[in-house]
Design a protein around this motif. Structure first.
Motif, mmCIF file in Angstrom:
data_model
loop_
_atom_site.group_PDB
_atom_site.id
_atom_site.type_symbol
_atom_site.label_atom_id
_atom_site.label_comp_id
_atom_site.label_asym_id
_atom_site.label_seq_id
_atom_site.Cartn_x
_atom_site.Cartn_y
_atom_site.Cartn_z
ATOM 1 N N VAL A 146 -22.153 10.183 -80.693
ATOM 2 C CA VAL A 146 -23.604 10.108 -80.522
ATOM 3 C C VAL A 146 -24.175 11.500 -80.746
ATOM 4 N N PRO A 147 -25.067 11.697 -81.719
ATOM 5 C CA PRO A 147 -25.641 13.026 -81.965
ATOM 6 C C PRO A 147 -26.715 13.385 -80.953
ATOM 7 N N MET A 202 -29.530 3.091 -75.382
ATOM 8 C CA MET A 202 -29.579 2.112 -74.301
ATOM 9 C C MET A 202 -28.325 1.249 -74.448
ATOM 10 N N SER A 203 -27.603 1.015 -73.342
ATOM 11 C CA SER A 203 -26.413 0.187 -73.425
ATOM 12 C C SER A 203 -26.112 -0.446 -72.076
ATOM 13 N N GLU A 204 -25.662 -1.701 -72.104
ATOM 14 C CA GLU A 204 -25.258 -2.418 -70.903
ATOM 15 C C GLU A 204 -23.999 -3.220 -71.205
ATOM 16 N N SER A 205 -23.089 -3.261 -70.235
ATOM 17 C CA SER A 205 -21.888 -4.072 -70.364
ATOM 18 C C SER A 205 -21.521 -4.625 -68.993
ATOM 19 N N PRO A 206 -21.289 -5.943 -68.877
ATOM 20 C CA PRO A 206 -20.955 -6.529 -67.577
ATOM 21 C C PRO A 206 -19.545 -6.213 -67.115
ATOM 22 N N MET A 207 -18.692 -5.743 -68.021
ATOM 23 C CA MET A 207 -17.311 -5.423 -67.675
ATOM 24 C C MET A 207 -16.957 -3.972 -67.955
ATOM 25 N N GLY A 208 -17.516 -3.399 -68.995
ATOM 26 C CA GLY A 208 -17.187 -2.031 -69.373
ATOM 27 C C GLY A 208 -15.741 -1.936 -69.846
ATOM 28 N N GLY A 209 -15.151 -0.775 -69.678
ATOM 29 C CA GLY A 209 -13.778 -0.532 -70.095
ATOM 30 C C GLY A 209 -13.471 0.943 -69.928
ATOM 31 N N GLU A 210 -12.201 1.284 -69.811
ATOM 32 C CA GLU A 210 -11.838 2.691 -69.625
ATOM 33 C C GLU A 210 -12.278 3.501 -70.839
ATOM 34 N N TYR A 211 -12.836 4.672 -70.581
ATOM 35 C CA TYR A 211 -13.517 5.406 -71.644
ATOM 36 C C TYR A 211 -13.373 6.904 -71.448
ATOM 37 N N GLY A 217 -30.435 4.674 -81.296
ATOM 38 C CA GLY A 217 -31.319 5.269 -82.285
ATOM 39 C C GLY A 217 -32.427 4.354 -82.754
ATOM 40 N N SER A 218 -32.703 3.291 -82.003
ATOM 41 C CA SER A 218 -33.783 2.372 -82.368
ATOM 42 C C SER A 218 -34.195 1.614 -81.113
ATOM 43 N N ASP A 219 -35.256 0.794 -81.248
ATOM 44 C CA ASP A 219 -35.690 -0.026 -80.121
ATOM 45 C C ASP A 219 -35.193 -1.458 -80.250
ATOM 46 N N ARG A 220 -34.288 -1.689 -81.193
ATOM 47 C CA ARG A 220 -33.755 -3.035 -81.408
ATOM 48 C C ARG A 220 -32.492 -3.227 -80.563
#
Length: 281
Positions: free
Chosen positions: A79-80, A86-95, A62-65
């Motif tokens: 998330v509405p 924007m999101s990045e994760s080098p490992m992630g996780g079960e979701y 919800g922002s550019d930060r």
């Protein structure tokens, strides 16, 4: 923040577990395996998420930060519609991801994650067991609606207490380094400079489960990764993950995931989508 909607996953060296998905009435439900991801989108529909594992990376919601995030295990997220993500994760996780596809908006105007809700934990775990068993005979619509209700009418901030994101990271690193052997509660407590009794209470408040239960989940996650990434026997994998025997590991799999390691390993190669796969979420 663990993310809902399209994940443009980075290609790992090995093929990950498949995404398991189902459409049930107005609901689209996916179980995303733990894997690195990078995504950017505007949410066309509001979505519910549940992080089974702790996750770390950077995000801008919800922002550019862009800033670092720590998603706690067992954290409920929302998330509405219309939210920039924007999101990045080098490992992630079960979701687990749940979206209503009939145009009816879910309640809630603000994005959140890391909400610890015992009923949401129970519902998400039940849905994961059903998805891993590739069953269409479960009450998906009731479960999805009940999970959606857990996102309503609460403060969007989670009280993590003494188990902060940094402490959770330190604990995860310690557990992962010692998964092939016994890990005592008092040792984990000492690592965080807490008494054993306080550590147990604080951990339960922050994650919704006991440290012992979380340790079993980490062993299972490591076992699933080794089953996918190596040709080691199940007995070898059991000992590498700190189980006393293959039978001990099998019992934990069946109790937590509703499926045996052999069944999961054999079925992961060719798991079809359950129900009708949507073209775009």
């Amino acid at each position: 923040m663990a993310l809902m909607n399209h994940r443009n996953r980075q290609q790992p060296a090995v093929v990950p577990e498949p995404v398991r998905r189902i459409e049930a009435g107005p609901w689209a439900i996916e179980l995303l395996p733990g894997a690195a991801y990078a995504t950017r989108y505007v949410a066309s529909q509001s979505a519910i998420g549940f992080a089974f594992d702790s996750q770390r990376g950077v995000h801008a919601i919800g922002s550019d930060r862009v800033r670092p995030f720590d998603a706690m295990p067992n954290g409920l997220a929302f998330v509405p519609a219309g939210c920039d993500v924007m999101s990045e994760s080098p490992m992630g996780g079960e979701y687990l991801r749940v979206i209503r596809t009939d145009g009816i908006a879910l309640a809630g105007e603000h994005a959140f994650n890391n909400r610890i809700d015992p009923q949401a934990i129970h519902l998400a775990s039940r849905m994961r067991r059903a998805l891993l068993n590739a069953s269409v005979d479960d009450d998906w619509q009731t479960w999805a609606l009940a999970l959606a209700e857990r996102t309503e009418g609460k403060d969007t901030l989670s009280l993590q207490g003494s188990i902060t994101g940094n402490r959770m990271r330190l604990l995860d690193e310690f557990i992962d380094a010692g998964l092939d052997g016994p890990l005592a509660l008092h040792t984990m407590a000492q690592l965080l400079e807490l008494s054993e009794g306080y550590f147990i209470r604080a951990f339960k408040q922050a994650t919704g489960k006991s440290p012992h239960s979380y340790l079993i989940d980490r062993r299972l996650a490591r076992a699933r990764a080794l089953m996918r990434d190596s040709r080691a026997s199940l007995a070898e994998i059991a000992f590498a993950c700190g189980f006393n025997s293959q039978a001990h590991m099998t019992s934990a799999f069946k109790q937590r995931l509703g499926v045996s390691p052999a069944q999961l390993r054999a079925g992961s190669r060719h798991i079809p989508a359950i129900g009708k796969k949507p073209n775009q979420w």
